[in-house]
Scaffold this motif. Structure first.
Motif, PDB file in Angstrom:
ATOM      1  N   CYS A  39      43.206 -63.081  51.789  1.00 31.85           N
ATOM      2  CA  CYS A  39      43.014 -64.442  52.286  1.00 31.85           C
ATOM      3  C   CYS A  39      42.827 -65.360  51.075  1.00 31.85           C
ATOM      4  CB  CYS A  39      41.789 -64.482  53.184  1.00 31.85           C
ATOM      5  SG  CYS A  39      41.261 -66.158  53.543  1.00 31.85           S
ATOM      6  N   ASN A  41      41.243 -67.912  50.817  1.00 25.02           N
ATOM      7  CA  ASN A  41      39.887 -68.442  50.748  1.00 25.02           C
ATOM      8  C   ASN A  41      38.909 -67.388  50.224  1.00 25.02           C
ATOM      9  OD1 ASN A  41      38.247 -70.663  51.030  1.00 25.02           O
ATOM     10  ND2 ASN A  41      37.753 -70.282  53.186  1.00 25.02           N
ATOM     11  N   ARG A  42      39.463 -66.217  49.864  1.00 18.90           N
ATOM     12  CA  ARG A  42      38.630 -65.142  49.328  1.00 18.90           C
ATOM     13  C   ARG A  42      39.108 -64.683  47.953  1.00 18.90           C
ATOM     14  NH1 ARG A  42      34.897 -62.952  52.252  1.00 18.90           N
ATOM     15  NH2 ARG A  42      34.776 -63.479  54.451  1.00 18.90           N
ATOM     16  N   GLY A  50      35.028 -67.303  51.051  1.00 19.61           N
ATOM     17  CA  GLY A  50      35.504 -67.313  52.435  1.00 19.61           C
ATOM     18  C   GLY A  50      34.759 -68.312  53.301  1.00 19.61           C
ATOM     19  N   CYS A  51      35.201 -68.409  54.538  1.00 24.22           N
ATOM     20  CA  CYS A  51      34.524 -69.282  55.507  1.00 24.22           C
ATOM     21  C   CYS A  51      33.115 -68.710  55.733  1.00 24.22           C
ATOM     22  CB  CYS A  51      35.301 -69.302  56.810  1.00 24.22           C
ATOM     23  SG  CYS A  51      37.038 -69.735  56.561  1.00 24.22           S
ATOM     24  N   TYR A  53      31.175 -68.071  58.046  1.00 25.88           N
ATOM     25  CA  TYR A  53      30.839 -67.213  59.192  1.00 25.88           C
ATOM     26  C   TYR A  53      31.633 -65.907  59.181  1.00 25.88           C
ATOM     27  CZ  TYR A  53      35.158 -69.489  60.402  1.00 25.88           C
ATOM     28  OH  TYR A  53      36.443 -69.964  60.328  1.00 25.88           O
ATOM     29  N   CYS A  54      32.534 -65.730  58.214  1.00 27.19           N
ATOM     30  CA  CYS A  54      33.553 -64.683  58.321  1.00 27.19           C
ATOM     31  C   CYS A  54      33.148 -63.356  57.667  1.00 27.19           C
ATOM     32  CB  CYS A  54      34.846 -65.186  57.695  1.00 27.19           C
ATOM     33  SG  CYS A  54      36.100 -63.909  57.514  1.00 27.19           S
ATOM     34  N   ASN A  56      35.366 -59.944  58.249  1.00 26.04           N
ATOM     35  CA  ASN A  56      36.485 -59.430  59.043  1.00 26.04           C
ATOM     36  C   ASN A  56      36.204 -58.150  59.842  1.00 26.04           C
ATOM     37  OD1 ASN A  56      39.518 -60.594  59.012  1.00 26.04           O
ATOM     38  ND2 ASN A  56      38.285 -61.481  57.374  1.00 26.04           N
ATOM     39  N   TYR A  94      42.326 -61.136  58.402  1.00 30.99           N
ATOM     40  CA  TYR A  94      42.591 -61.994  57.242  1.00 30.99           C
ATOM     41  C   TYR A  94      43.746 -62.957  57.556  1.00 30.99           C
ATOM     42  CZ  TYR A  94      39.299 -58.923  54.935  1.00 30.99           C
ATOM     43  OH  TYR A  94      38.171 -58.214  54.613  1.00 30.99           O
ATOM     44  N   THR A  95      44.651 -63.189  56.578  1.00 33.49           N
ATOM     45  CA  THR A  95      45.660 -64.257  56.712  1.00 33.49           C
ATOM     46  C   THR A  95      47.043 -63.627  56.750  1.00 33.49           C
ATOM     47  OG1 THR A  95      44.178 -65.738  55.531  1.00 33.49           O
ATOM     48  CG2 THR A  95      46.471 -66.404  55.670  1.00 33.49           C
ATOM     49  N   ARG A 125      46.152 -69.161  58.435  1.00 27.65           N
ATOM     50  CA  ARG A 125      45.556 -70.454  58.117  1.00 27.65           C
ATOM     51  C   ARG A 125      46.653 -71.511  58.127  1.00 27.65           C
ATOM     52  NH1 ARG A 125      41.022 -70.767  54.831  1.00 27.65           N
ATOM     53  NH2 ARG A 125      42.013 -72.407  53.602  1.00 27.65           N
ATOM     54  N   ARG A 165      36.009 -74.041  54.901  1.00 24.22           N
ATOM     55  CA  ARG A 165      37.329 -73.615  55.360  1.00 24.22           C
ATOM     56  C   ARG A 165      38.389 -73.770  54.271  1.00 24.22           C
ATOM     57  NH1 ARG A 165      39.228 -70.428  59.057  1.00 24.22           N
ATOM     58  NH2 ARG A 165      41.143 -71.625  59.118  1.00 24.22           N
TER      59      ARG A 165
HETATM   60  S1  SF4 Z   1      37.978 -66.768  58.638  1.00 27.15           S
HETATM   61 FE1  SF4 Z   1      40.093 -66.383  58.008  1.00 27.15          FE
HETATM   62  S2  SF4 Z   1      40.472 -68.005  56.509  1.00 27.15           S
HETATM   63 FE2  SF4 Z   1      38.251 -67.827  56.665  1.00 27.15          FE
HETATM   64  S3  SF4 Z   1      37.649 -66.389  55.057  1.00 27.15           S
HETATM   65 FE3  SF4 Z   1      37.919 -65.229  56.957  1.00 27.15          FE
HETATM   66  S4  SF4 Z   1      40.021 -64.475  56.830  1.00 27.15           S
HETATM   67 FE4  SF4 Z   1      39.859 -66.156  55.372  1.00 27.15          FE
END
Ligand code: SF4
Length: 312
Positions: A39, A41-42, A50-51, A53-54, A56, A94-95, A125, A165
Motif C-alpha cells: 500500500c 500509504n505504508r 497507513g490510515c 485505523y488500519c 489488514n 491492501y491496495t 485507493r 488517508r
Molecule cells: S486502509 Fe487501505 S489505504 Fe489505508 S493503510 Fe490500510 S491498506 Fe493502505
C-alpha cells in the motif's frame, strides 16, 4: 423522496443480495483474497504508517501474517461446501491495483481461471488508478462482472488528513470520473463515527456519494483495532465509538434515508476476522441482526433509502 418498498420488492434499502438475484437469478458470494500487494500509504510513497485505523489481518482472512497461499488455493478454501455457487474473487487486502498492469493481469486471470468465479471485486485507493489500469479493467468488464471498490471514508479533507488517508475527496471524485462509462461498477467505502465528525458531516459524505453517482456503498462503523495508531489515540482517551449497536442504527438509517435509492448497499457495518483484534466496540449482534434492526427502524420511521435524498 424515492419510492417506498413494495411487497416482494428488495426491501427498505437496496441490498447487494437483491442486486445479484435480479442480475444473475441466484446468489453470488465474495471470496476475500490477499494477493500480496503493498500500500502506498505504508511503503513510504504516500506515507509510512497507513490510515490510523488500519490493520489488514483484522479484516482479511488469508492475511500474509499467517502462511501466505496462492490465489487459486485461497479461492478453493474460501468456497462454500455445497452445490455449485457463483463467486466474485474479492481482492481485498491492501491496495489491489498497486502494481504494473502485467502483474495485475496475472493475478486477476488466475482468479478467473476458476469456472465458478464469475467476476472480480477489486479494492483500492482512489490515487492508485490510471488510464492504463482502467483500460485493463475495462477489458475484464466486457467478459465478467467487475466491481472496483474505492476507499473514501469521508468527504471531508480535514477528516481525511486526521485519519492519515493521504488523499483528498477530490482525488476520489476524479477516480470515479475516470472509471465511469467503462462498464465497471463503482463502490465507495465510508466509515461512520470518525474522530470529530458530526452527524451533519456524515450526511454530507452521503450527498457527495450521490453527486459522484457511485453504484454501491459499504458502510463501516469506526472500530479500534489493536496495533494501530487509532488504538494509541484511544488509550489516551481521545476516541469515541458507538459503544452499542443501538447507538449506531439511527445515524446509519439517517444516511440510508439520504442515500440515492439506486445505490447498492454492500455492507451495513464493519466486520473483523477475529474479535481478538478488536479493542472496541464489542457488539454481540450479527450482521443479520444489524440488517434486521435497520429495516425495523426504517419501518418505524415510515421511511426508506432515498426518502430524504437532497435534490441533486
Ligand atoms: S486502509 Fe487501505 S489505504 Fe489505508 S493503510 Fe490500510 S491498506 Fe493502505
Amino acid at each position: 423522496m424515492g419510492n417506498p418498498p413494495q411487497t416482494g420488492q428488495p426491501g427498505w434499502y437496496y441490498r447487494l443480495s437483491s442486486f445479484f438475484r435480479d442480475k444473475f437469478g441466484e446468489p453470488v458470494y465474495k471470496i476475500p483474497l490477499d494477493a500480496g500487494f503493498s500500500c502506498p500509504n505504508r511503503d513510504g510513497t504516500t506515507g509510512h504508517t497507513g490510515c490510523i485505523y488500519c490493520y489488514n489481518p483484522s479484516f482479511t482472512p488469508f492475511g500474509r501474517d499467517q502462511n501466505f497461499i496462492s490465489i487459486t488455493e485461497q479461492i478453493q478454501s474460501g468456497k462454500k461446501k455445497n452445490d455449485r455457487v457463483n463467486y466474485l474473487a474479492y481482492f481485498q487486502a491492501y491496495t489491489n491495483t498497486y502494481a504494473p498492469p502485467e502483474q495485475l493481469k496475472k493475478l486477476y486471470d488466475e482468479a478467473l481461471n476458476d469456472s465458478e468465479v464469475i467476476g472480480l471485486s477489486i479494492a483500492t485507493r482512489p490515487d492508485c488508478i490510471s488510464t492504463e489500469i482502467l483500460n485493463l479493467l475495462e477489458n475484464y468488464a466486457c467478459r465478467c462482472h467487475l466491481w472496483i471498490e474505492y476507499g473514501l471514508q469521508s468527504a471531508h479533507d480535514q477528516t481525511l488528513a486526521r485519519i492519515n488517508r493521504g488523499h483528498s475527496a477530490a482525488s476520489f471524485a476524479d477516480a470515479v470520473k475516470l472509471t465511469r462509462g467503462r462498464g465497471i461498477y463503482i463502490c465507495a467505502h465510508i466509515i461512520l463515527g470518525l474522530p470529530e465528525e458530526t452527524p451533519a458531516m456524515m450526511l454530507e459524505t452521503i450527498d457527495f456519494l450521490n453527486r459522484c453517482r457511485v453504484d454501491g456503498v459499504k458502510f463501516h462503523h469506526l472500530q479500534v483495532i489493536r496495533n494501530t495508531p487509532l488504538a494509541e489515540h484511544h488509550a489516551m482517551g481521545q476516541i469515541t465509538v458507538y459503544k452499542k449497536f443501538g447507538d449506531y442504527i439511527p445515524i446509519l438509517c439517517d444516511c440510508l434515508e439520504r442515500l440515492s435509492s439506486n445505490i447498492i448497499v454492500h455492507r451495513l457495518a464493519s466486520q473483523v476476522t477475529s474479535k481478538e483484534f478488536l479493542i472496541t466496540p464489542h457488539w454481540p449482534e450479527s450482521a443479520g441482526q444489524i440488517a434486521y434492526a435497520v429495516e425495523r427502524e426504517l419501518k418505524k420511521r415510515g421511511t426508506w433509502q432515498g426518502y430524504r435524498r437532497n435534490g441533486i
